[in-house]
Write a protein that holds these residues in place. Structure first.
Motif, PDB file in Angstrom:
ATOM      1  N   ALA A  80       0.782  -1.040   0.112  1.00 39.48           N
ATOM      2  CA  ALA A  80       0.013  -0.115   0.000  1.00 39.48           C
ATOM      3  C   ALA A  80       0.812   1.205  -0.046  1.00 39.48           C
ATOM      4  N   VAL A  81       2.091   1.362   0.661  1.00 42.12           N
ATOM      5  CA  VAL A  81       2.900   2.225   0.513  1.00 42.12           C
ATOM      6  C   VAL A  81       3.516   2.500  -0.740  1.00 42.12           C
ATOM      7  N   ASN A  82       3.678   1.663  -1.419  1.00 41.23           N
ATOM      8  CA  ASN A  82       3.873   1.659  -3.068  1.00 41.23           C
ATOM      9  C   ASN A  82       2.925   2.160  -3.735  1.00 41.23           C
ATOM     10  N   ASP A  83       1.965   1.630  -3.743  1.00 36.49           N
ATOM     11  CA  ASP A  83       0.694   2.128  -4.582  1.00 36.49           C
ATOM     12  C   ASP A  83       0.195   3.572  -4.166  1.00 36.49           C
ATOM     13  N   PHE A  84       0.386   3.911  -2.838  1.00 31.36           N
ATOM     14  CA  PHE A  84       0.113   5.024  -2.435  1.00 31.36           C
ATOM     15  C   PHE A  84       1.087   6.323  -3.209  1.00 31.36           C
ATOM     16  N   LEU A  85       2.355   5.992  -3.024  1.00 32.53           N
ATOM     17  CA  LEU A  85       3.337   6.694  -3.803  1.00 32.53           C
ATOM     18  C   LEU A  85       3.272   6.742  -5.302  1.00 32.53           C
ATOM     19  N   ALA A  86       2.716   5.601  -5.883  1.00 36.75           N
ATOM     20  CA  ALA A  86       2.621   5.681  -7.143  1.00 36.75           C
ATOM     21  C   ALA A  86       1.353   6.330  -7.562  1.00 36.75           C
ATOM     22  N   ARG A  87       0.247   6.397  -7.018  1.00 38.77           N
ATOM     23  CA  ARG A  87      -0.654   7.501  -7.262  1.00 38.77           C
ATOM     24  C   ARG A  87      -0.405   9.021  -6.938  1.00 38.77           C
ATOM     25  N   ARG A  88       0.605   9.273  -5.801  1.00 41.66           N
ATOM     26  CA  ARG A  88       0.718  10.659  -5.806  1.00 41.66           C
ATOM     27  C   ARG A  88       1.678  11.030  -6.948  1.00 41.66           C
ATOM     28  N   LEU A  89       2.502  10.271  -7.237  1.00 40.01           N
ATOM     29  CA  LEU A  89       3.530  10.521  -8.753  1.00 40.01           C
ATOM     30  C   LEU A  89       2.670  10.861  -9.675  1.00 40.01           C
ATOM     31  N   SER A  90       1.777  10.144  -9.952  1.00 41.14           N
ATOM     32  CA  SER A  90       0.895  10.351 -11.310  1.00 41.14           C
ATOM     33  C   SER A  90      -0.131  11.437 -11.162  1.00 41.14           C
ATOM     34  N   ALA A  91      -0.169  11.726  -9.920  1.00 40.08           N
ATOM     35  CA  ALA A  91      -0.955  13.064  -9.754  1.00 40.08           C
ATOM     36  C   ALA A  91      -0.468  14.284  -9.351  1.00 40.08           C
ATOM     37  N   THR A  92       1.035  14.059  -9.469  1.00 38.85           N
ATOM     38  CA  THR A  92       1.818  15.382  -9.236  1.00 38.85           C
ATOM     39  C   THR A  92       1.691  16.129 -10.618  1.00 38.85           C
ATOM     40  N   ASP A  93       1.664  17.689 -10.469  1.00 43.09           N
ATOM     41  CA  ASP A  93       1.625  18.341 -11.624  1.00 43.09           C
ATOM     42  C   ASP A  93       2.962  19.143 -11.504  1.00 43.09           C
ATOM     43  N   PHE A  94       4.164  18.483 -12.187  1.00 40.77           N
ATOM     44  CA  PHE A  94       5.372  18.904 -12.511  1.00 40.77           C
ATOM     45  C   PHE A  94       5.574  20.141 -13.032  1.00 40.77           C
ATOM     46  N   GLU A  95       4.863  20.656 -13.866  1.00 39.54           N
ATOM     47  CA  GLU A  95       4.911  21.789 -14.413  1.00 39.54           C
ATOM     48  C   GLU A  95       4.607  22.907 -13.383  1.00 39.54           C
ATOM     49  N   ALA A  96       3.782  22.721 -12.567  1.00 41.41           N
ATOM     50  CA  ALA A  96       3.331  23.788 -11.390  1.00 41.41           C
ATOM     51  C   ALA A  96       4.455  23.911 -10.461  1.00 41.41           C
ATOM     52  N   ALA A  97       5.177  23.144 -10.307  1.00 38.27           N
ATOM     53  CA  ALA A  97       6.399  23.029  -9.479  1.00 38.27           C
ATOM     54  C   ALA A  97       7.741  23.905  -9.896  1.00 38.27           C
ATOM     55  N   ALA A  98       7.604  23.861 -11.220  1.00 36.33           N
ATOM     56  CA  ALA A  98       8.828  24.350 -12.058  1.00 36.33           C
ATOM     57  C   ALA A  98       8.636  26.012 -12.123  1.00 36.33           C
TER      58      ALA A  98
END
Length: 98
Positions: A80-98
């Motif tokens: 569940a830890v890996n699944d959680f991180l994978a979901r968070r990674l796919s939901a992250t908007d990298f352009e907004a952080a740049a």
């Protein structure tokens, strides 16, 4: 074929750092706890993710991370830890952080 193992002192010499500093670094980086556990305490799961217990409890309460109650104990399945991180990674908007 296994690779030959260099003594710590030789590795430190090759890296040009004091041997005790290398030993300290190795001790810090050594995984803590049993990495074969299939269910983690909230503290163990939070440490693996790199967040605090309180924040992880928020994710558990909201259902963002799967947990199970075993008697009076709360456990987080290791996958569940890996699944959680994978979901968070796919939901992250990298352009907004740049």
């Amino acid at each position: 074929m296994p690779q030959p193992v260099l003594p710590i002192s030789q590795i430190a010499q090759l890296l040009d750092i004091p041997e005790d500093a290398l030993r300290s670094l190795m001790a810090e980086r050594r995984p803590s706890g049993d990495t074969t556990l299939v269910a983690l305490t909230v503290t163990e799961a939070a440490r693996r993710i790199g967040i605090g217990r309180t924040k992880l409890y928020e994710y558990v309460s909201s259902g963002e991370i799967t947990s199970v109650k075993i008697g009076s104990l709360r456990r987080i399945p290791a996958e569940a830890v890996n699944d959680f991180l994978a979901r968070r990674l796919s939901a992250t908007d990298f352009e907004a952080a740049a």
